[in-house]
Design a protein around this motif. Structure first.
Motif, PDB file in Angstrom:
ATOM      1  N   TYR A 191     -36.501 -20.902  12.112  1.00 48.43           N
ATOM      2  CA  TYR A 191     -35.721 -20.224  11.080  1.00 48.43           C
ATOM      3  C   TYR A 191     -34.513 -21.043  10.652  1.00 48.43           C
ATOM      4  CZ  TYR A 191     -38.566 -16.397  12.817  1.00 48.43           C
ATOM      5  OH  TYR A 191     -39.633 -15.620  13.200  1.00 48.43           O
ATOM      6  N   ASP A 192     -34.353 -21.206   9.346  1.00 47.73           N
ATOM      7  CA  ASP A 192     -33.172 -21.862   8.787  1.00 47.73           C
ATOM      8  C   ASP A 192     -31.951 -20.951   8.934  1.00 47.73           C
ATOM      9  OD1 ASP A 192     -34.696 -24.018   7.990  1.00 47.73           O
ATOM     10  OD2 ASP A 192     -34.834 -23.391   5.886  1.00 47.73           O
ATOM     11  N   PRO A 193     -30.754 -21.532   8.949  1.00 48.90           N
ATOM     12  CA  PRO A 193     -29.547 -20.691   8.941  1.00 48.90           C
ATOM     13  C   PRO A 193     -29.489 -19.865   7.658  1.00 48.90           C
ATOM     14  CG  PRO A 193     -29.001 -23.024   8.651  1.00 48.90           C
ATOM     15  CD  PRO A 193     -30.433 -22.972   9.009  1.00 48.90           C
ATOM     16  N   ILE A 194     -29.170 -18.607   7.795  1.00 55.80           N
ATOM     17  CA  ILE A 194     -29.300 -17.670   6.674  1.00 55.80           C
ATOM     18  C   ILE A 194     -28.313 -17.971   5.556  1.00 55.80           C
ATOM     19  CG2 ILE A 194     -29.073 -15.224   6.034  1.00 55.80           C
ATOM     20  CD1 ILE A 194     -30.257 -14.551   8.786  1.00 55.80           C
ATOM     21  N   ASP A 195     -27.130 -18.478   5.883  1.00 55.19           N
ATOM     22  CA  ASP A 195     -26.148 -18.727   4.820  1.00 55.19           C
ATOM     23  C   ASP A 195     -26.577 -19.856   3.890  1.00 55.19           C
ATOM     24  OD1 ASP A 195     -24.170 -21.344   5.522  1.00 55.19           O
ATOM     25  OD2 ASP A 195     -25.310 -20.537   7.191  1.00 55.19           O
ATOM     26  N   THR A 196     -27.588 -20.651   4.281  1.00 55.09           N
ATOM     27  CA  THR A 196     -28.071 -21.732   3.420  1.00 55.09           C
ATOM     28  C   THR A 196     -29.179 -21.274   2.472  1.00 55.09           C
ATOM     29  OG1 THR A 196     -29.786 -22.477   4.981  1.00 55.09           O
ATOM     30  CG2 THR A 196     -27.560 -23.387   5.260  1.00 55.09           C
ATOM     31  N   LEU A 197     -29.604 -20.016   2.591  1.00 54.45           N
ATOM     32  CA  LEU A 197     -30.701 -19.509   1.768  1.00 54.45           C
ATOM     33  C   LEU A 197     -30.190 -19.046   0.412  1.00 54.45           C
ATOM     34  CD1 LEU A 197     -32.574 -17.295   4.423  1.00 54.45           C
ATOM     35  CD2 LEU A 197     -32.884 -19.736   3.910  1.00 54.45           C
ATOM     36  N   PRO A 198     -31.081 -18.945  -0.585  1.00 53.86           N
ATOM     37  CA  PRO A 198     -30.688 -18.325  -1.847  1.00 53.86           C
ATOM     38  C   PRO A 198     -30.308 -16.864  -1.612  1.00 53.86           C
ATOM     39  CG  PRO A 198     -33.059 -18.636  -1.753  1.00 53.86           C
ATOM     40  CD  PRO A 198     -32.490 -19.366  -0.581  1.00 53.86           C
ATOM     41  N   GLU A 199     -29.596 -16.268  -2.539  1.00 52.99           N
ATOM     42  CA  GLU A 199     -29.117 -14.900  -2.352  1.00 52.99           C
ATOM     43  C   GLU A 199     -30.260 -13.924  -2.096  1.00 52.99           C
ATOM     44  OE1 GLU A 199     -26.340 -12.316  -1.435  1.00 52.99           O
ATOM     45  OE2 GLU A 199     -25.919 -14.411  -2.004  1.00 52.99           O
ATOM     46  N   SER A 200     -31.395 -14.170  -2.741  1.00 53.44           N
ATOM     47  CA  SER A 200     -32.540 -13.281  -2.515  1.00 53.44           C
ATOM     48  C   SER A 200     -33.004 -13.335  -1.062  1.00 53.44           C
ATOM     49  CB  SER A 200     -33.699 -13.655  -3.443  1.00 53.44           C
ATOM     50  OG  SER A 200     -34.121 -15.000  -3.209  1.00 53.44           O
ATOM     51  N   GLY A 201     -32.969 -14.531  -0.469  1.00 50.97           N
ATOM     52  CA  GLY A 201     -33.352 -14.674   0.925  1.00 50.97           C
ATOM     53  C   GLY A 201     -32.348 -14.018   1.849  1.00 50.97           C
ATOM     54  N   GLN A 202     -31.070 -14.162   1.550  1.00 49.55           N
ATOM     55  CA  GLN A 202     -30.054 -13.521   2.373  1.00 49.55           C
ATOM     56  C   GLN A 202     -30.170 -12.000   2.302  1.00 49.55           C
ATOM     57  OE1 GLN A 202     -26.051 -15.166   2.305  1.00 49.55           O
ATOM     58  NE2 GLN A 202     -26.783 -17.021   1.275  1.00 49.55           N
ATOM     59  N   ASP A 203     -30.442 -11.483   1.109  1.00 50.91           N
ATOM     60  CA  ASP A 203     -30.637 -10.033   0.963  1.00 50.91           C
ATOM     61  C   ASP A 203     -31.828  -9.558   1.792  1.00 50.91           C
ATOM     62  OD1 ASP A 203     -28.490  -9.774  -0.718  1.00 50.91           O
ATOM     63  OD2 ASP A 203     -29.673  -9.861  -2.559  1.00 50.91           O
ATOM     64  N   TRP A 204     -32.896 -10.340   1.810  1.00 52.78           N
ATOM     65  CA  TRP A 204     -34.088  -9.964   2.576  1.00 52.78           C
ATOM     66  C   TRP A 204     -33.749  -9.850   4.057  1.00 52.78           C
ATOM     67  CZ3 TRP A 204     -37.087 -12.351   6.405  1.00 52.78           C
ATOM     68  CH2 TRP A 204     -38.358 -11.801   6.616  1.00 52.78           C
ATOM     69  N   TRP A 205     -32.967 -10.816   4.571  1.00 50.97           N
ATOM     70  CA  TRP A 205     -32.592 -10.766   5.981  1.00 50.97           C
ATOM     71  C   TRP A 205     -31.663  -9.595   6.271  1.00 50.97           C
ATOM     72  CZ3 TRP A 205     -34.886 -12.745   9.970  1.00 50.97           C
ATOM     73  CH2 TRP A 205     -35.677 -13.885   9.823  1.00 50.97           C
ATOM     74  N   ARG A 206     -30.774  -9.260   5.336  1.00 51.03           N
ATOM     75  CA  ARG A 206     -29.912  -8.088   5.545  1.00 51.03           C
ATOM     76  C   ARG A 206     -30.744  -6.832   5.694  1.00 51.03           C
ATOM     77  NH1 ARG A 206     -26.992 -10.761   1.258  1.00 51.03           N
ATOM     78  NH2 ARG A 206     -25.131 -11.824   2.102  1.00 51.03           N
ATOM     79  N   LYS A 207     -31.809  -6.740   4.911  1.00 50.99           N
ATOM     80  CA  LYS A 207     -32.686  -5.568   4.995  1.00 50.99           C
ATOM     81  C   LYS A 207     -33.448  -5.549   6.307  1.00 50.99           C
ATOM     82  CE  LYS A 207     -33.302  -5.286  -0.023  1.00 50.99           C
ATOM     83  NZ  LYS A 207     -34.244  -5.496  -1.165  1.00 50.99           N
ATOM     84  N   GLN A 208     -33.856  -6.747   6.790  1.00 51.15           N
ATOM     85  CA  GLN A 208     -34.576  -6.801   8.075  1.00 51.15           C
ATOM     86  C   GLN A 208     -33.694  -6.308   9.208  1.00 51.15           C
ATOM     87  OE1 GLN A 208     -37.908  -7.719   7.853  1.00 51.15           O
ATOM     88  NE2 GLN A 208     -37.261  -7.755   5.710  1.00 51.15           N
ATOM     89  N   ILE A 209     -32.428  -6.685   9.165  1.00 49.35           N
ATOM     90  CA  ILE A 209     -31.507  -6.279  10.223  1.00 49.35           C
ATOM     91  C   ILE A 209     -31.230  -4.788  10.142  1.00 49.35           C
ATOM     92  CG2 ILE A 209     -29.141  -6.571  11.067  1.00 49.35           C
ATOM     93  CD1 ILE A 209     -29.313  -9.488  10.109  1.00 49.35           C
ATOM     94  N   ALA A 210     -31.148  -4.255   8.914  1.00 47.75           N
ATOM     95  CA  ALA A 210     -30.807  -2.840   8.718  1.00 47.75           C
ATOM     96  C   ALA A 210     -31.937  -1.927   9.161  1.00 47.75           C
ATOM     97  CB  ALA A 210     -30.466  -2.589   7.255  1.00 47.75           C
ATOM     98  N   GLU A 211     -33.172  -2.411   9.114  1.00 45.61           N
ATOM     99  CA  GLU A 211     -34.322  -1.557   9.428  1.00 45.61           C
ATOM    100  C   GLU A 211     -34.470  -1.324  10.943  1.00 45.61           C
ATOM    101  OE1 GLU A 211     -37.650  -3.462   7.593  1.00 45.61           O
ATOM    102  OE2 GLU A 211     -37.047  -2.869   5.576  1.00 45.61           O
TER     103      GLU A 211
END
Length: 457
Positions: free
Chosen positions: A437-457
């Motif tokens: 897994y790449d560091p999340i802060d280096t991802l496009p905003e769409s990728g960062q949003d996806w990870w936020r949703k994964q953590i929230a679930e």
């Protein structure tokens, strides 16, 4: 992230211009606490060990009034809330921070060696301090112990962790679950056997498994093993006829070169090297230098001494870290310093492992691939390091060996061609894809949003 190399210039010239940089020993008397330290003291391994900086109070004593209170508050916050390693910095290593002048707060904050040896809270990405898949034993080395401290991960190679201490503690340590003192964040594992019993168990395993030919002797750092004890262990390895490669892992070659210049160590290593040569065993030393500023004449003298007493190779395994060395000029400067000035072969640069609170250091796979591309053609081929990703359950893979790569979500997929000691009965182990897994802060905003949703679930 920005691109690894300077943007191509439309005018004549090369993206990287080589300039020879002779090694120098920074003037330690620029630090208020060391103004009266003599050369004889500085070159004493005992003095270096006694005067290691282990806490904020000792750092203040060395630095005097050079740093403002905001830095110390930043450091204290990190030590209490985020640090996975306790503070332990030899004078030799601290002296390579801001090496060309007397430090002030701004230059100390910006220093690349400081950024990984003495991390502060504001260095870290507090929105993403850890990746959701980070773990304290990210490579599962402890899970693969076949005896206490002996990891059998690759078919023909083992890692021998002789002890859990080092002369210095690096903030990004991949073995932060075992190495060093416990911190408020991490309650460390402990080795429980007496050293002699642990070492006997290692030798018994090697004698019972003739398919293992390569032993990496590490820890911790072998420089912290009393020499007579280490020599006995190495001679034991040399008595196993199926062992053909022995590699000693020591960051102290750079952080405490005075240790490797001690008379009893030099003489003892010569005895080991002579025995290894007689038995046709390759004996090498692997060190860990991350920035050219850490290379000094004392480091070069220690490396030359290793070669003179019969060690076959001295090689460097660095770690890619943002803010430290993750640019093409920084890596090439380091490699030319290693190969051309210190007699140390650039070997690997690892992508920083997925341990807790390390996101600010890690780089994405695509960035590492670009760095590898941009380094090619400048160094001699034998001295051009490989950039590798150490994929959990897979092992070291050149960064261009990725099988598939989801850039948006920062997930790369890798294959393997052998079973670890945990997978003897797994018929599908060689048919799976393994994720990194790449560091999340280096991802496009769409990728960062996806990870936020994964953590929230």
């Amino acid at each position: 992230m920005t691109q690894p190399a300077t943007a191509p210039d439309t005018t004549a010239g090369q993206p990287y211009e080589y300039r020879r940089r002779p090694l120098t020993e920074p003037d330690w008397t620029r630090f208020p606490g060391w103004r009266t330290v003599t050369t004889a003291q500085w070159e004493s391994a005992q003095w270096q060990r006694v005067n290691c900086v282990k806490n904020v109070k000792q750092l203040r004593t060395v630095m005097g009034d050079l740093l403002d209170e905001a830095f110390y508050a930043d450091l204290e916050t990190d030590m209490q809330r985020l640090a996975t390693m306790s503070m332990l910095i030899p004078p030799q290593m601290l002296n390579t921070m801001v090496p060309d002048r007397t430090p002030d707060t701004e230059s100390f904050y910006a220093d690349p060696v400081r950024r990984y040896m003495l991390p502060v809270a504001t260095d870290r990405h507090l929105d993403w301090p850890s990746h959701p898949h980070a773990s304290r034993d990210s490579l599962h080395e402890h899970d693969m112990w076949v005896a206490e401290g002996l990891t059998h991960r690759y078919p023909t190679k083992v890692l021998a962790e002789l002890l859990s201490t080092c002369p210095q503690y690096c903030g990004h340590c991949t073995r932060m679950d075992l190495v060093g003192n416990s911190t408020p964040t991490v309650d460390k594992l402990k080795l429980t056997l007496k050293p002699v019993d642990r070492y006997d168990a290692h030798l018994a395993y090697l004698k019972a498994h003739p398919g293992v030919r390569d032993v990496v002797v590490s820890g911790g750092d072998v420089a912290n093993v009393p020499w007579k004890q280490l020599e006995t262990y190495l001679m034991g390895l040399l008595s196993v006829p199926t062992v053909r490669d022995i590699r000693l892992a020591t960051k102290a070659l750079m952080g405490l070169p005075q240790h490797w210049l001690q008379g009893d160590v030099v003489e003892g290593l010569n005895r080991v090297a002579i025995t290894a040569e007689r038995r046709g065993v390759n004996l090498a030393v692997h060190t860990h230098v991350n920035h050219v500023n850490s290379l000094t004449p004392l480091v070069a003298r220690a490396a030359r001494m290793l070669l003179e007493v019969g060690v076959r190779d001295v090689r460097n395994q660095g770690v890619l870290m943002r803010g430290v060395n993750a640019t093409t000029p920084d890596l090439l400067d380091l490699c030319f310093g290693l190969q051309g000035e210190a007699g140390i072969l650039p070997y690997y640069f690892y992508m920083c492992d997925m341990i807790p609170n390390a996101e600010h250091w890690r780089v994405p796979v695509w960035y590492a691939q670009q760095l590898q591309h941009d380094m090619m053609g400048y160094l001699p081929g034998y001295a051009t390091p490989r950039i590798v990703c150490d994929v959990p359950f897979v092992g070291k893979r050149w960064v261009h060996m990725v099988a598939d790569y989801d850039r948006e979500h920062g997930i790369s997929y890798w294959t393997k061609n052998y079973r670890t000691s945990l997978e003897h009965d797994d018929a599908e182990a060689l048919n799976k894809l393994y994720a990194y897994y790449d560091p999340i802060d280096t991802l496009p905003e769409s990728g960062q949003d996806w990870w936020r949703k994964q953590i929230a679930e």
